[in-house]
Design an enzyme around this catalytic site. Structure first.
Site, PDB file in Angstrom:
ATOM      1  N   GLU A   1       0.846  -1.202   0.000  1.00 11.23           N
ATOM      2  CA  GLU A   1       0.000   0.000   0.000  1.00 11.23           C
ATOM      3  C   GLU A   1       0.880   1.251   0.000  1.00 11.23           C
ATOM      4  O   GLU A   1       0.562   2.252  -0.656  1.00 11.23           O
ATOM      5  CB  GLU A   1      -0.907   0.023   1.234  1.00 11.23           C
ATOM      6  CG  GLU A   1      -1.883  -1.133   1.323  1.00 11.23           C
ATOM      7  CD  GLU A   1      -1.314  -2.366   2.035  1.00 11.23           C
ATOM      8  OE1 GLU A   1      -0.095  -2.611   1.939  1.00 11.23           O
ATOM      9  OE2 GLU A   1      -2.086  -3.075   2.673  1.00 11.23           O
TER      10      GLU A   1
ATOM     11  N   CYS B   1      -2.277  -3.230   7.179  1.00 14.11           N
ATOM     12  CA  CYS B   1      -1.702  -3.102   8.524  1.00 14.11           C
ATOM     13  C   CYS B   1      -1.993  -1.698   9.075  1.00 14.11           C
ATOM     14  O   CYS B   1      -2.451  -0.806   8.346  1.00 14.11           O
ATOM     15  CB  CYS B   1      -0.204  -3.373   8.488  1.00 14.11           C
ATOM     16  SG  CYS B   1       0.770  -2.007   7.823  1.00 14.11           S
TER      17      CYS B   1
HETATM   18  N1  THU Z   1       2.550  -6.254   4.116  1.00 18.08           N
HETATM   19  C1  THU Z   1       2.045  -5.375   3.206  1.00 18.08           C
HETATM   20  O1  THU Z   1       2.617  -5.178   2.137  1.00 18.08           O
HETATM   21  N2  THU Z   1       0.911  -4.711   3.520  1.00 18.08           N
HETATM   22  C2  THU Z   1       0.217  -4.860   4.685  1.00 18.08           C
HETATM   23  O2  THU Z   1      -0.746  -4.143   4.908  1.00 18.08           O
HETATM   24  C3  THU Z   1       0.622  -5.895   5.627  1.00 18.08           C
HETATM   25  C4  THU Z   1       1.924  -6.539   5.390  1.00 18.08           C
HETATM   26  C5  THU Z   1       3.797  -6.963   3.801  1.00 18.08           C
HETATM   27  C6  THU Z   1       4.961  -6.557   4.649  1.00 18.08           C
HETATM   28  C7  THU Z   1       5.870  -7.754   4.514  1.00 18.08           C
HETATM   29  O3  THU Z   1       6.651  -7.604   3.328  1.00 18.08           O
HETATM   30  C8  THU Z   1       4.916  -8.913   4.309  1.00 18.08           C
HETATM   31  O4  THU Z   1       3.658  -8.348   4.003  1.00 18.08           O
HETATM   32  C9  THU Z   1       4.775  -9.812   5.528  1.00 18.08           C
HETATM   33  O5  THU Z   1       4.452  -9.068   6.647  1.00 18.08           O
END
Ligand code: THU
Length: 160
Positions: free
Chosen positions: A75, A112
């Site tokens: 994001e 997240c």
């Molecule tokens: N991740 C995202 O790209 N977006 C989120 O909203 C949650 C987590 C990614 C971060 C990391 O590269 C992988 O997911 C595992 O946590």
């Protein structure tokens, strides 16, 4: 003392066919972008497709780093790319999808906390709600009309 119950509406679609053509296309663009995820450490690919008010779509994927906290969420890359390419244009929607190296993700995955805050910044910057569409590899699809639905009692520039 009073208690206030906060509520929000989660839209739940059984499958892609239930979505509008526009939304299904945005998810398809996010799914296509998964191949650009750089996630050798988590083996968890995330992609986001941002639909701008001018009709353009910008995608982004998670970009990890050997120094783990330095990694950027999908994001974050998509929103930053959109803002860098079209700084004056508001964002209508963001579709988020994932692909795990471990198992098939059969449910939507929500952004997240940091990414919710990032999305909020673009909502307040342009004073315009951003719909968030969340899709796993299969199964139901969720949507909320604004990040404020999943980030209640938020902190934004209006508090400064
Ligand atoms: N991740 C995202 O790209 N977006 C989120 O909203 C949650 C987590 C990614 C971060 C990391 O590269 C992988 O997911 C595992 O946590």
């Amino acid at each position: 003392m009073k208690e206030r119950d906060l509520k929000f509406t989660l839209r739940v679609y059984d499958n892609l066919k239930e979505l509008s053509e526009k939304d299904a296309l945005l998810i398809a663009k996010a799914k296509d972008a998964l191949k650009h995820s750089y996630s050798p450490y988590s083996n968890f690919k995330v992609a986001a497709a941002v639909l701008l008010a001018n009709g353009k779509t910008v995608t982004g994927t998670n970009q990890e780093n050997a120094a783990y906290p330095v990694g950027i969420c999908a994001e974050g890359t998509a929103l930053s790319a959109a803002s860098a390419l079209y700084p004056e244009v508001s964002i209508d929607k963001i579709a988020i999808t994932v692909k795990s190296g471990k198992q098939t993700v059969n449910h939507p995955v929500a952004p997240c906390g940091i990414c919710r805050q990032r999305i909020l910044e673009y909502e307040t910057r342009f004073n315009s709600n951003i719909e968030i569409i969340m899709a796993g590899e299969s199964g139901e699809i969720y949507s909320v009309k604004s990040v404020k639905d999943i980030l209640p009692l938020n902190f934004s520039k209006t508090d400064l």
